[in-house]
Design a protein around this motif. Structure first.
Motif, short mmCIF file in Angstrom:
data_model
loop_
_atom_site.label_atom_id
_atom_site.label_comp_id
_atom_site.label_asym_id
_atom_site.label_seq_id
_atom_site.Cartn_x
_atom_site.Cartn_y
_atom_site.Cartn_z
N UNK A 21 -4.11 -11.70 -0.03
CA UNK A 21 -5.12 -12.62 -0.21
C UNK A 21 -6.47 -11.75 -0.60
N UNK A 22 -6.69 -10.86 0.47
CA UNK A 22 -8.10 -10.07 0.22
C UNK A 22 -8.06 -9.31 -1.02
N UNK A 23 -6.93 -8.64 -1.28
CA UNK A 23 -6.86 -7.79 -2.59
C UNK A 23 -7.06 -8.82 -3.79
N UNK A 24 -6.39 -9.97 -3.99
CA UNK A 24 -6.64 -10.89 -4.76
C UNK A 24 -8.12 -11.39 -5.35
N UNK A 25 -8.94 -11.38 -3.90
CA UNK A 25 -10.14 -11.84 -4.00
C UNK A 25 -10.97 -10.73 -4.07
N UNK A 26 -10.43 -9.35 -4.51
CA UNK A 26 -11.60 -8.38 -4.78
C UNK A 26 -11.79 -7.56 -3.48
N UNK A 27 -11.31 -7.58 -2.42
CA UNK A 27 -11.38 -6.89 -1.33
C UNK A 27 -10.42 -5.73 -0.91
N UNK A 28 -10.25 -5.28 -1.91
CA UNK A 28 -8.96 -4.05 -2.04
C UNK A 28 -9.47 -2.71 -1.15
N UNK A 29 -10.90 -2.63 -1.15
CA UNK A 29 -11.47 -1.35 -0.76
C UNK A 29 -11.34 -1.77 0.88
N UNK A 30 -11.86 -3.09 1.15
CA UNK A 30 -11.73 -3.35 2.62
C UNK A 30 -10.39 -3.18 3.22
N UNK A 32 -8.00 -1.15 2.44
CA UNK A 32 -7.84 0.49 2.37
C UNK A 32 -8.52 0.91 3.71
N UNK A 33 -9.87 0.59 3.79
CA UNK A 33 -10.60 1.17 4.89
C UNK A 33 -10.01 0.72 6.42
N UNK A 34 -9.73 -0.53 6.31
CA UNK A 34 -9.01 -1.12 7.56
C UNK A 34 -7.59 -0.21 7.90
N UNK A 35 -6.95 0.03 7.09
CA UNK A 35 -5.76 0.82 7.23
C UNK A 35 -4.49 -0.11 7.05
N UNK A 36 -4.97 -1.30 6.65
CA UNK A 36 -3.72 -2.47 6.33
C UNK A 36 -2.79 -1.96 5.38
N UNK A 37 -3.28 -1.36 4.34
CA UNK A 37 -2.38 -0.99 3.24
C UNK A 37 -1.20 0.13 3.49
N UNK A 38 -1.80 1.17 4.38
CA UNK A 38 -1.08 2.30 5.09
C UNK A 38 0.05 1.62 5.81
N UNK A 39 -0.57 0.88 6.90
CA UNK A 39 0.52 0.06 7.71
C UNK A 39 1.58 -0.57 7.08
N UNK A 51 -6.04 -6.92 -7.99
CA UNK A 51 -7.25 -7.46 -8.18
C UNK A 51 -7.16 -8.25 -9.79
N UNK A 52 -7.96 -9.02 -10.07
CA UNK A 52 -7.73 -9.88 -11.31
C UNK A 52 -8.11 -8.74 -12.51
N UNK A 184 -15.01 0.22 15.06
CA UNK A 184 -14.99 1.93 15.24
C UNK A 184 -15.01 2.72 14.12
N UNK A 185 -14.56 2.20 12.80
CA UNK A 185 -14.31 3.08 11.71
C UNK A 185 -15.33 2.61 10.61
N UNK A 186 -15.91 1.26 10.50
CA UNK A 186 -17.02 0.90 9.74
C UNK A 186 -18.32 0.71 10.20
#
Length: 555
Positions: A21-30, A32-39, A51-52, A184-186
Motif C-alpha cells: 500500500x505504501x509503495x502504491x501511494x508513492x512511499x517506496x523510498x520510505x 526501502x529506508x525502513x528495511x521492509x522490502x529487504x525483510x 508506483x503509478x 534510530x535510522x531516519x
C-alpha cells in the motif's frame, strides 16, 4: 531474538500488505529506508506493487490519507491522532488527515451472530425481546444494533467486530518495531517521537477494543453530567456488557449533522452551541475527565431539545497541574507576560532542547499579535494554531494529554460556529477558567498567600528563573568524590574508638572506687593492689584519650 523472529514470521503477511500500500501511494523510498522490502525478500516474499506509471495531481498528504484509509482501523487511528498534532505537522497535512473517514462495510452477519451467541450464551433473538440484525452504524472497531430488552427498554447493542483484535495486535507489533527503526535510522523523523506516538496509540486502541472500558467511561461521564439538565448520557446495562459487547439505552434522535440539515431555528442552534461548549469545558475544568471526540456524529439532538453524547471509547484526562498551567498560559497571553508563557510551554515540553532566548523572542512576538484583546475577543482555533506553530518552530512537542485537549477545543469551536455563526468559544473558555481559578484561590488566606507568591516571583532575578527551568528540564549534575566518603568513614571510626576508650575508662574508675572499700587482704600504700592497678589503667586510658583529642584538633 528468537521471539522477534517468530513474531516477524507471524506478521509477514500483514507486513507485505502494508509495504504494498505504501509503495502504491508513492512511499517506496520510505519502505526501502525502513528495511521492509529487504525483510520481505529475505523471507521469500516479493512486492508486486509498483508506483503509478503516470503522475497524479494528488498531494503527498492526500496519498498518505488514502494509504491510511486503505490499511484499516489501526492506521486510521494514527491519522486521526496526527490530525490534531499541528505541533508536529504543517496545517495542510493536519487538515488532510482530518478528512479521514472510517469507511467500512458491516462485518458479515454470520460472524457477528456467532460472536453474539458466544457472548450471550444464546441467540440474540432469544436473549432480547427484539433484535434488528441490520446495524444502525458501523465503524472499524465496532458496529451498533437496535434491540429491546425483556424489560421493554430500547437499547443500543454495540458489538466489537469479529477478528479485529488479531489484526490490531499485529499492526501494533509491527508499528512498535517500525517506530524504533524510524527513530534510530531516519533522523528527519526523530523529532516526531514515533515510539511515543505508537505507545499512546497502543494504550488508546487497547482501551477501545475492550468495550467494558467504554462502559466504565460512560458511567463516569453520566455521574459528571448528572447536574446538567440539558445533556444526557445513555445508561449502561452492565449485566449485558462484556469485553466484546456493550448495551446501553438507545438515544432516539438525529445526529447533529442530520439535525442541521433540517434548518432548525436560530435560537435552538444557539442553545445547543452553548450547551455543548459548557458541557465539555465543565468536564475539563471541574472533573479533569472529558469526552475526547465530540464531533457532530457523536452528538444526538433529542426530541425535547437536550443534547445526547455517544461513543466514550476515547476520553481525555486533565490533571489539576495541567488545569493550573492552562489558566496561567491564558493569563500570560491576556496580560502580555511573555515570561509566563515561556515557563508554561517549557513545563509542557520537557523533552525539548530549544534555544531559550529564541523561544522567549518567539513568545513575545506571539503575544504581540494578541496585545490589547480581552479574553472574550480571542479566536481559540487561531490561538491554539499559533501555539502549535511556535512549538514546532522551536523543536518542542506537546504531551499527549494536551494535544488531545487542543484537538477537542478546536472541534468545539468548529461545531459551535456551525451551530451559531456568532458563537465565541473564548468567552466560554474564559468563564470556566475564571471559575476554576476562583475555586482554587477561595479564601482570604489563600489569596494573600497567592499575592505573596506573586511578589516573590516578581522579585526573583530572571537568571534564577531560567536556572530553575533548566534544572527542571535537564537535571543538575552532582559529583560524588569517594575520597571524601573514605575520610568521613575514618573520622567516624576514630570517634567510635574514643567513645569505647571513654566507656572503659569510666568503668575502671567505678571499679577502683569499689575496690578501695575492700578491708581484707594485703595493702600497698594503704590501698588494695587491684585498686591501684585499676586506678593506673584508668589514668593511662584517660591520658591517651586527652592526647588523641588534642592531636586531632592540631591536625
Amino acid at each position: 531474538m528468537l521471539l522477534e523472529l517468530v513474531t516477524t514470521a507471524r506478521d509477514l503477511g500483514r507486513l507485505q500488505q502494508i509495504a504494498g500500500v505504501l509503495i502504491r501511494h508513492g512511499s517506496g523510498d520510505l519502505v526501502r529506508r525502513l528495511g521492509i522490502a529487504g525483510t520481505l525478500q529475505r523471507a521469500g516474499r516479493w512486492l508486486h506493487s509498483r508506483s503509478p506509471a503516470t503522475p497524479t495531481d494528488k498531494s503527498s498528504a492526500q496519498h498518505l490519507r488514502e494509504a491510511l484509509e486503505e490499511l484499516g482501523p489501526t492506521f486510521v487511528k494514527i491519522g486521526q491522532m496526527l490530525a490534531g498534532r499541528t505541533d508536529l505537522l504543517p496545517q495542510a497535512w493536519a487538515d488532510e488527515l482530518g478528512r479521514l473517514q472510517e469507511r467500512v462495510a458491516p462485518a458479515p452477519a454470520a460472524d457477528v451472530r456467532a460472536q453474539l451467541i458466544a457472548d450471550l450464551g444464546q441467540p440474540p433473538e432469544t436473549a432480547f425481546a427484539t433484535f434488528d440484525p441490520t446495524p444502525v452504524a458501523a465503524a472499524s472497531i465496532a458496529q451498533v444494533y437496535r434491540a429491546t430488552l425483556p424489560s421493554g427498554d430500547a437499547v443500543a447493542v454495540k458489538v466489537r467486530r469479529p477478528g479485529i483484535r488479531a489484526t490490531v495486535d499485529a499492526d501494533l507489533r509491527l508499528l512498535a518495531r517500525l517506530a524504533q527503526i524510524c527513530e534510530s535510522e531516519i533522523p528527519e523523523l526523530r523529532r516526531y517521537r514515533p515510539q511515543l506516538l505508537v505507545r499512546q496509540l497502543t494504550r488508546s486502541l487497547r482501551r477501545e477494543l475492550d468495550l467494558r472500558s467504554e462502559a466504565a467511561n460512560a458511567e463516569r461521564m453520566a455521574e459528571i453530567m448528572r447536574d446538567h439538565a440539558d445533556v444526557t448520557v445513555p445508561r449502561i446495562h452492565s449485566e449485558w456488557t462484556s469485553e466484546r459487547l456493550c448495551v446501553s439505552d438507545f438515544l432516539d434522535g438525529p445526529s447533529l449533522d442530520v439535525w442541521l440539515r433540517t434548518e432548525p431555528p436560530a435560537p435552538a442552534r444557539q442553545h445547543l452551541a452553548r450547551v455543548g461548549a459548557n458541557a465539555v469545558l465543565g468536564m475539563v475544568f471541574e472533573a479533569g475527565f472529558f469526552h475526547a471526540d465530540p464531533h457532530p456524529g457523536n452528538l444526538i439532538v433529542l426530541p425535547d431539545g437536550r443534547l445526547g453524547l455517544l461513543d466514550f471509547g476515547m476520553v481525555g484526562h486533565f490533571s489539576k497541574a495541567r488545569r493550573r498551567q492552562l489558566v496561567e498560559l491564558l493569563g500570560g497571553v491576556v496580560r502580555d507576560r511573555a515570561e509566563d508563557v515561556v515557563d508554561v510551554l517549557l513545563r509542557w515540553t520537557r523533552a525539548g532542547d530549544s534555544d531559550l532566548d529564541l523561544l522567549t523572542q518567539d513568545c513575545a512576538a506571539f503575544i504581540e499579535r494578541y496585545k490589547g484583546r480581552a479574553m472574550e475577543q480571542l479566536n481559540v482555533t487561531e490561538l491554539l494554531h499559533d501555539i502549535a506553530v511556535l512549538l514546532r518552530d522551536n523543536d518542542l512537542v506537546l504531551p499527549g494529554d494536551l494535544a488531545l485537549l487542543f484537538k477537542v477545543l478546536v472541534t468545539l469551536d468548529s461545531v459551535g460556529r456551525r451551530l451559531d455563526p456568532g458563537f465565541v468559544m473564548s468567552s466560554h473558555l474564559q468563564a470556566h477558567a475564571a471559575a476554576y481559578a476562583r475555586r482554587r484561590f477561595r479564601g482570604e488566606q489563600l489569596r494573600e498567600a497567592w499575592r505573596a507568591g506573586q511578589r516573590l516571583l516578581t522579585d526573583l532575578p530572571a537568571a534564577a528563573r531560567r536556572l530553575s527551568m533548566q534544572a527542571g528540564r535537564r537535571g543538575i549534575p552532582i559529583d560524588v568524590h569517594l575520597g571524601q566518603l573514605e575520610g568521613l568513614g575514618a573520622h567516624l571510626e576514630r570517634s567510635a574508638n574514643r567513645l569505647a576508650v571513654g566507656l572503659v575508662t569510666a568503668a575502671l574508675i567505678v571499679a577502683t572506687a569499689l575496690m578501695v572499700t575492700i578491708s581484707d587482704g594485703p595493702r600497698w600504700l594503704g590501698l588494695p593492689p587491684l585498686a591501684l592497678l585499676s586506678f593506673a589503667s584508668s589514668l593511662a586510658c584517660g591520658l591517651w584519650l586527652v592526647w588523641s583529642i588534642r592531636r586531632s584538633r592540631r591536625s
